[in-house]
Design a protein around this motif. Sequence first.
Motif, PDB file in Angstrom:
ATOM      1  N   ILE A  52       0.894  -1.226  -0.160  1.00 45.60           N
ATOM      2  CA  ILE A  52      -0.092  -0.151   0.018  1.00 45.60           C
ATOM      3  C   ILE A  52       0.921   1.150   0.047  1.00 45.60           C
ATOM      4  CG2 ILE A  52      -1.623   1.309   1.228  1.00 45.60           C
ATOM      5  CD1 ILE A  52      -2.768  -1.271   0.233  1.00 45.60           C
ATOM      6  N   LEU A  53       1.031   2.173  -1.091  1.00 46.09           N
ATOM      7  CA  LEU A  53       1.616   3.022  -1.141  1.00 46.09           C
ATOM      8  C   LEU A  53       0.926   4.431  -0.565  1.00 46.09           C
ATOM      9  CD1 LEU A  53       3.148   2.747  -4.670  1.00 46.09           C
ATOM     10  CD2 LEU A  53       4.167   2.087  -2.501  1.00 46.09           C
ATOM     11  N   TRP A  54       1.188   4.900   0.410  1.00 46.94           N
ATOM     12  CA  TRP A  54       0.620   6.095   1.389  1.00 46.94           C
ATOM     13  C   TRP A  54       0.924   7.324   1.108  1.00 46.94           C
ATOM     14  CZ3 TRP A  54       0.279   6.749   7.048  1.00 46.94           C
ATOM     15  CH2 TRP A  54      -0.426   7.910   7.417  1.00 46.94           C
ATOM     16  N   GLY A  55       0.515   8.425   0.384  1.00 51.69           N
ATOM     17  CA  GLY A  55       1.238   9.568   0.484  1.00 51.69           C
ATOM     18  C   GLY A  55       0.337  10.600  -0.480  1.00 51.69           C
ATOM     19  N   PRO A  56       0.670  11.829  -0.200  1.00 51.11           N
ATOM     20  CA  PRO A  56      -0.224  13.031  -1.023  1.00 51.11           C
ATOM     21  C   PRO A  56      -0.140  12.892  -2.418  1.00 51.11           C
ATOM     22  CG  PRO A  56       1.974  13.766  -0.096  1.00 51.11           C
ATOM     23  CD  PRO A  56       1.945  12.438   0.465  1.00 51.11           C
ATOM     24  N   PRO A  57      -1.018  13.698  -3.087  1.00 51.89           N
ATOM     25  CA  PRO A  57      -1.013  13.734  -4.629  1.00 51.89           C
ATOM     26  C   PRO A  57      -0.052  14.033  -5.429  1.00 51.89           C
ATOM     27  CG  PRO A  57      -3.060  14.940  -3.651  1.00 51.89           C
ATOM     28  CD  PRO A  57      -2.186  14.507  -2.515  1.00 51.89           C
ATOM     29  N   GLY A  58       0.542  13.893  -6.331  1.00 47.69           N
ATOM     30  CA  GLY A  58       1.399  14.200  -7.185  1.00 47.69           C
ATOM     31  C   GLY A  58       2.913  13.831  -6.659  1.00 47.69           C
ATOM     32  N   THR A  59       3.074  12.531  -6.025  1.00 48.64           N
ATOM     33  CA  THR A  59       4.211  12.335  -5.607  1.00 48.64           C
ATOM     34  C   THR A  59       5.048  10.859  -6.404  1.00 48.64           C
ATOM     35  OG1 THR A  59       3.093  11.038  -3.732  1.00 48.64           O
ATOM     36  CG2 THR A  59       3.829  13.365  -3.159  1.00 48.64           C
ATOM     37  N   GLY A  60       4.161  10.346  -6.992  1.00 45.28           N
ATOM     38  CA  GLY A  60       4.732   9.239  -7.980  1.00 45.28           C
ATOM     39  C   GLY A  60       4.233   7.849  -7.564  1.00 45.28           C
ATOM     40  N   LYS A  61       3.286   7.677  -6.839  1.00 41.46           N
ATOM     41  CA  LYS A  61       2.479   6.595  -6.565  1.00 41.46           C
ATOM     42  C   LYS A  61       2.392   5.624  -7.760  1.00 41.46           C
ATOM     43  CE  LYS A  61      -0.795   8.251  -3.938  1.00 41.46           C
ATOM     44  NZ  LYS A  61      -0.283   9.835  -4.074  1.00 41.46           N
ATOM     45  N   GLY A 134      -1.719  -1.042  -3.900  1.00 40.04           N
ATOM     46  CA  GLY A 134      -2.817   0.022  -3.890  1.00 40.04           C
ATOM     47  C   GLY A 134      -2.234   1.558  -3.456  1.00 40.04           C
ATOM     48  N   ALA A 135      -2.899   2.504  -3.902  1.00 43.91           N
ATOM     49  CA  ALA A 135      -2.143   3.682  -3.771  1.00 43.91           C
ATOM     50  C   ALA A 135      -3.558   4.517  -2.967  1.00 43.91           C
ATOM     51  CB  ALA A 135      -2.009   4.555  -5.019  1.00 43.91           C
ATOM     52  N   THR A 136      -3.026   5.375  -1.930  1.00 38.84           N
ATOM     53  CA  THR A 136      -3.930   6.192  -1.316  1.00 38.84           C
ATOM     54  C   THR A 136      -3.351   7.350  -0.707  1.00 38.84           C
ATOM     55  OG1 THR A 136      -5.479   5.907   0.461  1.00 38.84           O
ATOM     56  CG2 THR A 136      -3.410   4.763   0.819  1.00 38.84           C
ATOM     57  N   THR A 137      -4.338   8.214  -0.443  1.00 37.22           N
ATOM     58  CA  THR A 137      -4.068   9.592   0.110  1.00 37.22           C
ATOM     59  C   THR A 137      -4.363   9.586   1.688  1.00 37.22           C
ATOM     60  OG1 THR A 137      -5.816  10.785  -0.746  1.00 37.22           O
ATOM     61  CG2 THR A 137      -4.027  10.832  -1.780  1.00 37.22           C
ATOM     62  N   GLU A 138      -5.254   8.724   1.789  1.00 34.82           N
ATOM     63  CA  GLU A 138      -5.823   8.555   3.211  1.00 34.82           C
ATOM     64  C   GLU A 138      -5.202   7.601   4.028  1.00 34.82           C
ATOM     65  OE1 GLU A 138      -8.344  10.429   3.975  1.00 34.82           O
ATOM     66  OE2 GLU A 138      -8.317  11.134   2.049  1.00 34.82           O
ATOM     67  N   ASN A 139      -5.262   7.777   5.586  1.00 35.36           N
ATOM     68  CA  ASN A 139      -4.514   7.085   6.149  1.00 35.36           C
ATOM     69  C   ASN A 139      -5.028   5.576   6.382  1.00 35.36           C
ATOM     70  OD1 ASN A 139      -3.452   5.707   8.811  1.00 35.36           O
ATOM     71  ND2 ASN A 139      -3.479   7.554   9.761  1.00 35.36           N
ATOM     72  N   PRO A 140      -4.081   4.722   5.885  1.00 34.21           N
ATOM     73  CA  PRO A 140      -4.604   3.448   5.759  1.00 34.21           C
ATOM     74  C   PRO A 140      -5.416   2.663   6.980  1.00 34.21           C
ATOM     75  CG  PRO A 140      -2.511   3.625   5.050  1.00 34.21           C
ATOM     76  CD  PRO A 140      -2.685   4.691   5.554  1.00 34.21           C
ATOM     77  N   SER A 236     -12.794  15.911   6.742  1.00 34.82           N
ATOM     78  CA  SER A 236     -13.186  14.887   7.782  1.00 34.82           C
ATOM     79  C   SER A 236     -12.295  13.624   7.887  1.00 34.82           C
ATOM     80  CB  SER A 236     -14.490  14.395   7.069  1.00 34.82           C
ATOM     81  OG  SER A 236     -14.253  13.809   5.692  1.00 34.82           O
ATOM     82  N   GLY A 237     -11.146  13.786   7.416  1.00 36.90           N
ATOM     83  CA  GLY A 237     -10.191  12.673   7.229  1.00 36.90           C
ATOM     84  C   GLY A 237      -8.868  12.878   8.090  1.00 36.90           C
ATOM     85  N   ASP A 238      -7.560  12.390   7.500  1.00 34.34           N
ATOM     86  CA  ASP A 238      -6.548  12.374   8.528  1.00 34.34           C
ATOM     87  C   ASP A 238      -5.851  13.923   8.434  1.00 34.34           C
ATOM     88  OD1 ASP A 238      -4.474  10.476   9.799  1.00 34.34           O
ATOM     89  OD2 ASP A 238      -3.236  10.814   8.016  1.00 34.34           O
ATOM     90  N   GLY A 239      -6.005  14.454   7.352  1.00 37.57           N
ATOM     91  CA  GLY A 239      -5.458  15.703   7.111  1.00 37.57           C
ATOM     92  C   GLY A 239      -6.208  16.592   8.501  1.00 37.57           C
ATOM     93  N   HIS A 240      -7.364  16.353   8.383  1.00 37.02           N
ATOM     94  CA  HIS A 240      -8.193  17.225   9.644  1.00 37.02           C
ATOM     95  C   HIS A 240      -7.577  16.882  10.972  1.00 37.02           C
ATOM     96  CE1 HIS A 240     -11.735  18.451  11.767  1.00 37.02           C
ATOM     97  NE2 HIS A 240     -11.657  17.367  12.465  1.00 37.02           N
ATOM     98  N   TYR A 241      -7.367  15.736  11.508  1.00 32.52           N
ATOM     99  CA  TYR A 241      -7.086  15.247  12.559  1.00 32.52           C
ATOM    100  C   TYR A 241      -5.866  15.333  12.934  1.00 32.52           C
ATOM    101  CZ  TYR A 241     -11.393  12.988  12.718  1.00 32.52           C
ATOM    102  OH  TYR A 241     -12.982  12.752  12.876  1.00 32.52           O
TER     103      TYR A 241
END
Length: 429
Positions: A52-61, A134-140, A236-241
């Motif tokens: 699972i590749l977890w990171g912000p947009p535009g970073t090469g996932k 899998g690629a996600t911008t959300e906290n897995p 409502s997600g990880d960035g908020h918290y």
Amino acid sequence: MGDLFGPDPEKAPLAEKLRPKSLADVLGQAHLTGAQGAIGRMVASGRLSSLILWGPPGTGKTSIARLLADAVGMRFVGISAVFTGVAELKTLFAEARMAPTRTLLFVDEIHRFNRAQQDGFLGVVEDGVVTLVGATTENPSFALNAAILSRAQVLVVRRLDAEALEALLARVEAAEAAPLPLTAQGREALIASADGDGRFLLGQVETLLAANLAEPLGPTELAALLHRRMPVYDASGDGHYGLISALHKSLGGSDPDAALYWLERMLVAGEEPLYLARRMVRFASEDIGLADPQALLVAMAAVQAYQLLGSPEGELALVQACLHLATAPKSNAAYAAEKAAKKLATATGSLSPPAHILNAPTKLMKQLGHGAGYEYDHDAPDGFSAADYWPEGVGAQSLYNPSPRGHEARLAERMAEWARRRTARRGKD
């Protein structure tokens, strides 16, 4: 001309034209793709596990996933969770079972699949039918179920730093065989505007090149030409918290500058101001309490001021409250007292108050001893009777222990004297 299923090379955006050709070309992720990184070691061994590749947009996932398949000789199949349903997944799994080579199944935005859909991957991953990336911008931890996480290694893909973004601009200039029409300060402003997003940076560059400028642009001219990138923030997600935690801890750590920064980060990103005001009201009670009794009043006044003025005028009241809370003496004594009192109240059940502090509005209640021996504190010396107010069988408890800071330091002295006089009275009774 490109085929029906791929981009036309002449019309492809810069992000597609400059897509890395090997893992070594991926910018800003050497901690993963380098010889000692998790991906580098997998490629060297020729054994790839589900990731699972977890990171912000535009970073090469997406690029990493494609290049991984090439590096280990696997068949690459890419899908988006937004556009793929269960029927399509079943077809993909059936094709993977029949394929002559192993299949790397890349799922973009995998967090968009619901729990039941995520469970659909378990069997094929377990059997080795597909290797899931899998690629996600959300906290897995929150976006993916435990079964998926137990079968896939989570790798953090980092936001691109200024050095990586500068290298990306150099690649653009090499591809265009010309320098970008920017002053040194304009170049710095362009990199800063990307906020760590390589894809966004390339989009800005395309706008810049399309303008056919005769003179290099500085920061002011650049800002007029390009649109501003909104900060990456999920209300409502990880960035908020993550950001509200940063604000709370900066307030608790008495750093007004950092607290103000995190407050403005959330306001700029579009957070609801009254949510921030409510969190500061809670902080005033939980982390300051009676060390500064004004803190709660200031926080509540900020709520009222914002409700009256709205944005942007009312936001200054939030700033004032933030600075007051950050610079106030800190104490969680009230918070600790609440927890201790709740625990004691739960444990002692329905014990009755002592008879002498019960009201006696009827003759029967007076006959039962209600109110007998009650001492009116205002009539006692110093307004303090040292009477016992605890139910029988419990005895005096110490629940509130004021800190030695701010107003609570004076409260501690007063309470110590009261405790001495109560102890003296119990010795006489």
